[in-house]
Write a protein that holds these residues in place. Structure first.
Motif: not given
Length: 336
Positions: A139-155
């Motif tokens: 869902h994105g790379m800023t903190l709020g959207a990144l908290s939704l995102t699940t791939d380990k590398g992005s997080r």
């Protein structure tokens, strides 16, 4: 080709250029050309931002005329004829024709900011911190959207703990698991350890997660679940919206109406950065400037976005996408 300046001065965070180590100089339609004149078919499509191809003639003409007429380029969120025309066209030709009633917010010009706006508003409306999202989601790379995102590398790049999101198994992960019932149990069981969410955020087709198309029934069940438990349904249509699934909104096939919708990428029309957060009118409880941004509603993007919608309607892009989808589906089934 000389890449020295990039390798010496550009950050190591660069990624796509590592897979395509060439110097692109021009592009038209479905093709890109490098410095040596080699021609490439562009299957990448700007990661979903170039629905109408590179340098679409109709959209380019609108942009050039606007520039030559010294049209307003930057105006914060001031009123302009450009913004008025886009809103009017989008309401009449996209929303009203689909029976949808949404307010339009112009957040920062990227998809992740459209998601950030939706998250902030959902939490403000429901006065709850937690949000449900699906495993496999991006869902994105800023903190709020990144908290939704699940791939380990992005997080892993966040540098902080990402909180206030409960990730639910996507329906394809455990076919024997009723994921809607599972969410219901999390809410009703006082030993689940999970707080009731303000919203459930989904893609109707997980893109970065591996191209998984969620069934119409599952989407309908999710809508009913959110209605039953007073949870907002947010559809992230940034990558698979704007006719990329054969209808302008990817959720149309299921006959559902989300409470909020996030758009970006191809809504920009020409690859120009642009994003929208749509929400039902009763949810519009923002205070002036509560979600702000210097480049919200950028004027050139508005020109290109309206022109892109005109191309979509005039050239029947939705219908064409469905036709192309059938061809690809038949080919894959035959080959498999």
């Amino acid at each position: 080709m000389n890449f020295e300046v990039f390798e010496k001065y550009e950050s190591e965070v660069r990624s796509y250029c590592r897979k395509y180590p060439t110097l692109f100089t021009r592009a038209k339609g479905s093709y890109m050309y490098d410095e040596e004149g080699k021609k490439y078919i562009d299957f990448f499509c700007g990661a979903g931002a170039l629905n109408y191809g590179h340098n679409n003639d109709y959209i380019k003409e609108k942009l050039v005329k606007y520039l030559m007429d010294d049209g307003i380029i930057h105006s914060m969120d001031m009123f302009t004829p450009t913004k008025r025309d886009f809103i009017d066209f989008f309401q009449k030709e996209v929303l009203e024709k689909r029976g949808l009633n949404y307010k339009i917010q112009f957040p920062g010009p990227t998809g992740t900011n459209a998601v950030e706006a939706a998250l902030k508003l959902a939490r403000k409306v429901k006065k709850r911190n937690n949000v449900f999202a699906l495993m496999g989601a991006f869902h994105g790379m800023t903190l709020g959207a990144l908290s939704l995102t699940t791939d380990k590398g992005s997080r892993g790049g966040a540098g902080v703990t990402l909180t206030d999101v409960t990730h639910i198994p996507a329906p394809y992960m455990y076919p024997e698991l009723d994921t809607v019932k599972y969410m219901e149990n999390l809410i009703l069981d006082d030993h689940s350890g999970v707080e009731k969410p303000a919203a459930l955020v989904i893609e109707t087709v997980q893109a970065e997660g591996g191209i998984y198309v969620f069934s119409e029934k599952w989407l309908q069940d999710v809508r009913a679940f959110c209605d039953k438990y007073d949870i907002l349904l947010i559809v992230d249509d940034i990558q698979v919206g704007c006719s990329r699934t054969g209808t302008f909104f990817s959720f149309e096939r299921a006959g559902i109406v989300p409470d909020m919708v996030c758009l970006s990428k191809s809504i920009g029309g020409y690859g120009l950065p642009f994003a929208l957060t749509l929400f039902k009118p009763e949810l519009d409880i923002w205070s002036p400037g509560e979600h702000n941004g210097t480049f919200r509603g950028q004027q050139l993007s508005l020109v290109a976005a309206k022109a892109g919608l005109e191309v979509m309607l005039g050239e029947k892009v939705e219908e064409h996408t469905r036709e192309m989808g059938k061809i690809v589906e038949e080919f894959l089934e035959k080959e498999i």
